[in-house]
Design a protein around this motif. Structure first.
Motif, PDB file in Angstrom:
ATOM      1  N   PRO A 178       1.097  -1.148   0.082  1.00 51.99           N
ATOM      2  CA  PRO A 178      -0.092   0.481   0.253  1.00 51.99           C
ATOM      3  C   PRO A 178       0.494   1.455  -0.099  1.00 51.99           C
ATOM      4  N   SER A 179       0.108   1.778  -1.096  1.00 55.59           N
ATOM      5  CA  SER A 179       0.874   3.533  -0.705  1.00 55.59           C
ATOM      6  C   SER A 179       1.592   4.128   0.081  1.00 55.59           C
ATOM      7  N   GLY A 180       3.219   4.323   0.644  1.00 57.09           N
ATOM      8  CA  GLY A 180       3.664   5.166   2.255  1.00 57.09           C
ATOM      9  C   GLY A 180       4.066   3.953   3.067  1.00 57.09           C
ATOM     10  N   SER A 181       4.032   2.451   2.330  1.00 57.44           N
ATOM     11  CA  SER A 181       4.472   1.366   3.474  1.00 57.44           C
ATOM     12  C   SER A 181       6.011   1.691   3.167  1.00 57.44           C
ATOM     13  N   GLY A 182       6.693   2.426   2.383  1.00 55.53           N
ATOM     14  CA  GLY A 182       8.289   2.450   2.444  1.00 55.53           C
ATOM     15  C   GLY A 182       8.915   1.637   1.007  1.00 55.53           C
ATOM     16  N   LYS A 183       7.869   1.457  -0.048  1.00 55.48           N
ATOM     17  CA  LYS A 183       8.381   0.401  -0.986  1.00 55.48           C
ATOM     18  C   LYS A 183      10.265   1.491  -1.458  1.00 55.48           C
ATOM     19  N   SER A 184       9.613   3.375  -1.916  1.00 60.06           N
ATOM     20  CA  SER A 184      10.252   3.634  -2.068  1.00 60.06           C
ATOM     21  C   SER A 184      11.794   4.154  -1.977  1.00 60.06           C
ATOM     22  N   THR A 185      11.914   3.923  -0.552  1.00 58.17           N
ATOM     23  CA  THR A 185      12.804   4.610   0.394  1.00 58.17           C
ATOM     24  C   THR A 185      13.308   2.777   0.493  1.00 58.17           C
ATOM     25  N   LEU A 186      12.959   1.704   0.716  1.00 53.50           N
ATOM     26  CA  LEU A 186      13.762   0.795   0.886  1.00 53.50           C
ATOM     27  C   LEU A 186      14.247   0.444  -0.247  1.00 53.50           C
ATOM     28  N   SER A 210       0.701   7.790   9.727  1.00 54.09           N
ATOM     29  CA  SER A 210       1.433   9.301  10.326  1.00 54.09           C
ATOM     30  C   SER A 210       2.881   8.881   8.919  1.00 54.09           C
ATOM     31  N   ARG A 211       3.007   8.710   8.526  1.00 52.28           N
ATOM     32  CA  ARG A 211       4.191   7.890   7.356  1.00 52.28           C
ATOM     33  C   ARG A 211       3.289   8.714   6.485  1.00 52.28           C
ATOM     34  N   LEU A 212       2.654   9.025   6.186  1.00 43.69           N
ATOM     35  CA  LEU A 212       1.438   9.251   4.595  1.00 43.69           C
ATOM     36  C   LEU A 212       1.873  11.157   5.458  1.00 43.69           C
ATOM     37  N   ARG A 213       1.306  10.804   6.072  1.00 47.60           N
ATOM     38  CA  ARG A 213       0.850  12.675   6.803  1.00 47.60           C
ATOM     39  C   ARG A 213       2.642  12.589   6.365  1.00 47.60           C
ATOM     40  N   GLN A 214       3.483  12.619   6.809  1.00 46.54           N
ATOM     41  CA  GLN A 214       5.173  13.150   6.992  1.00 46.54           C
ATOM     42  C   GLN A 214       5.606  13.529   5.408  1.00 46.54           C
ATOM     43  N   ARG A 215       4.554  12.315   4.774  1.00 47.01           N
ATOM     44  CA  ARG A 215       5.331  12.686   3.217  1.00 47.01           C
ATOM     45  C   ARG A 215       4.937  13.846   2.860  1.00 47.01           C
ATOM     46  N   SER A 216       3.300  13.753   2.550  1.00 45.98           N
ATOM     47  CA  SER A 216       2.410  14.812   2.398  1.00 45.98           C
ATOM     48  C   SER A 216       3.028  16.026   2.461  1.00 45.98           C
ATOM     49  N   LEU A 249       8.723  -6.723   6.348  1.00 45.50           N
ATOM     50  CA  LEU A 249       8.353  -5.836   7.467  1.00 45.50           C
ATOM     51  C   LEU A 249       9.220  -4.638   7.169  1.00 45.50           C
ATOM     52  N   ASN A 250       8.636  -3.858   7.190  1.00 46.12           N
ATOM     53  CA  ASN A 250       8.775  -1.804   7.116  1.00 46.12           C
ATOM     54  C   ASN A 250       8.977  -1.502   8.650  1.00 46.12           C
ATOM     55  N   ASP A 251       9.631  -1.912   9.783  1.00 47.88           N
ATOM     56  CA  ASP A 251       9.982  -1.344  11.000  1.00 47.88           C
ATOM     57  C   ASP A 251      10.570  -0.188  11.241  1.00 47.88           C
ATOM     58  N   VAL A 252      12.175  -0.932  11.216  1.00 42.57           N
ATOM     59  CA  VAL A 252      13.386  -0.168  11.551  1.00 42.57           C
ATOM     60  C   VAL A 252      13.760  -0.619  10.569  1.00 42.57           C
ATOM     61  N   LEU A 253      14.366   0.472   9.078  1.00 45.03           N
ATOM     62  CA  LEU A 253      14.379   0.585   7.968  1.00 45.03           C
ATOM     63  C   LEU A 253      15.989  -0.219   7.548  1.00 45.03           C
ATOM     64  N   ASP A 254      16.509  -0.140   8.526  1.00 48.74           N
ATOM     65  CA  ASP A 254      17.976  -0.945   7.745  1.00 48.74           C
ATOM     66  C   ASP A 254      17.679  -2.424   7.927  1.00 48.74           C
TER      67      ASP A 254
HETATM   68  P1  ADP Z   1       5.673   4.097  -0.734  1.00 51.23           P
HETATM   69  O1  ADP Z   1       6.893   4.430  -2.156  1.00 51.23           O
HETATM   70  O2  ADP Z   1       5.931   2.554  -0.450  1.00 51.23           O
HETATM   71  O3  ADP Z   1       4.671   5.116  -0.732  1.00 51.23           O
HETATM   72  P2  ADP Z   1       7.718   6.320   0.667  1.00 51.23           P
HETATM   73  O4  ADP Z   1       8.949   5.116   0.443  1.00 51.23           O
HETATM   74  O5  ADP Z   1       7.716   7.150   0.080  1.00 51.23           O
HETATM   75  O6  ADP Z   1       6.426   4.862   0.705  1.00 51.23           O
HETATM   76  O7  ADP Z   1       7.267   6.058   2.544  1.00 51.23           O
HETATM   77  C1  ADP Z   1       6.475   7.019   3.175  1.00 51.23           C
HETATM   78  C2  ADP Z   1       7.111   7.610   3.451  1.00 51.23           C
HETATM   79  O8  ADP Z   1       7.775   7.142   5.188  1.00 51.23           O
HETATM   80  C3  ADP Z   1       8.387   8.317   3.934  1.00 51.23           C
HETATM   81  O9  ADP Z   1       8.349   9.708   4.056  1.00 51.23           O
HETATM   82  C4  ADP Z   1       9.273   7.610   3.877  1.00 51.23           C
HETATM   83  O10 ADP Z   1      10.497   8.822   4.878  1.00 51.23           O
HETATM   84  C5  ADP Z   1       8.845   7.123   5.337  1.00 51.23           C
HETATM   85  N1  ADP Z   1       9.629   5.297   5.344  1.00 51.23           N
HETATM   86  C6  ADP Z   1       9.906   4.810   5.276  1.00 51.23           C
HETATM   87  N2  ADP Z   1      10.030   3.050   5.906  1.00 51.23           N
HETATM   88  C7  ADP Z   1      10.270   4.555   7.278  1.00 51.23           C
HETATM   89  C8  ADP Z   1      11.599   3.498   8.056  1.00 51.23           C
HETATM   90  N3  ADP Z   1      11.673   2.276   8.530  1.00 51.23           N
HETATM   91  N4  ADP Z   1      11.126   4.591   9.026  1.00 51.23           N
HETATM   92  C9  ADP Z   1      10.466   5.508   9.213  1.00 51.23           C
HETATM   93  N5  ADP Z   1      10.738   6.325   7.909  1.00 51.23           N
HETATM   94  C10 ADP Z   1       9.729   5.326   6.770  1.00 51.23           C
END
Ligand code: ADP
Ligand code: 5GP
Length: 239
Positions: free
Chosen positions: A11-19, A130-136, A169-174
């Protein structure tokens, strides 16, 4: 295709692009598919770097010509993976990674039985929100309706998790990046592509295969050690 087709989806905001951006710094010979989209470029995005930006007419023409491996309408815009991305990766002997939404991923899983599908699990509905809000906020477009729509959609998309081969699970990024890396390297090893292991920039960690195995959705469903993850899924209404 001769290489491996990896699908990272959630789902959008889960952290795909970041990972995926972290993974790409750590693993070689892995091409990233540049999708087509009808949405407008954001921030510093550039044509043909983040996306191939197209008009609706151009996109629809490409559909009509059979040019997409998959495509979907995601939050009112078209997104799609061009077949050309697959051909290009194949001609260079590389694996290809798709960062696509759940509708598109299900199409690819169906078409390519040998693809390696990976579902990214957010830690809870509250953290996803909160991730969706932070990114928006970072993009100056905190529209409440958009956030609520994505949260509703997330709950139904989470129910598709069992159609994927792996879940991370995308909790702790590393930790999440390490699991994703272990899945890519373990799949390469399983398919007899040891030469690509040498292209991993970081040393393959000891215990690579057990880590990848712990991410199999089949083991998530049954193993004792996955009870915590199953509880997380229940918070999204998934059993
Ligand atoms: P997606 O590509 O799935 O829509 P993003 O990679 O854009 O999601 O991540 C959504 C938000 O969550 C971004 O602001 C990103 O920095 C944050 N984020 C992603 N992974 C983590 C994480 N493990 N811990 C904290 N924040 C994260
Ligand atoms: P964004 O507009 O935030 O870049 O992406 C919105 C959503 O579209 C994300 O979930 C992203 O994974 C998805 N997406 C990006 N490219 C594609 C694609 O080619 N196909 C599909 N189906 N979804 C995509």
């Amino acid at each position: 295709m001769a290489g491996i087709l990896f699908i990272v989806s959630a789902p959008s905001g889960s952290g795909k692009s970041t990972l995926v951006s972290h993974l790409r710094q750590q693993v070689g010979a892995l091409e990233f598919s540049i999708s087509w989209t009808t949405r407008a470029p954001r921030g510093g995005e550039q044509q043909d770097r983040e996306y191939h930006f197209a008009t609706r007419a151009e996109f629809e023409q490409h559909i009509a010509e059979g040019g997409f491996l998959e495509w979907a309408s995601v939050y009112d815009n078209y997104y799609g993976t061009s077949l050309q991305a697959l051909r290009d990766a194949e001609s260079r002997g590389n694996d290809l990674l798709l960062d696509i939404d759940v509708q598109g991923a299900l199409q690819v899983i169906e078409k390519f039985k040998e693809s390696v599908s990976i579902f990214i699990i957010p830690p809870s509905p509250g953290v996803l929100e909160s991730r969706l809000r932070q990114r928006s906020a970072a993009e100056n477009m905190a529209v409440e309706e958009i956030i609520q729509r994505r949260l509703r959609q997330a709950k139904s998309e989470m129910g598709e998790i069992w159609k994927y081969k792996y879940a991370v699970l995308n909790d702790v990024l590393d930790e999440a990046v390490e699991k994703l890396r272990s899945v890519v390297l373990a799949e390469r090893r399983r398919r007899g592509q040891p030469e690509k292991l040498l292209q991993a920039i970081a040393e393959p960690a000891a215990g690579l295969e057990p880590l990848a195995e712990s991410c199999l959705t089949a083991s998530l469903r049954s193993s004792q050690s996955s009870a915590g993850l199953r509880e997380i899924l229940q918070t999204f209404g998934v059993s």
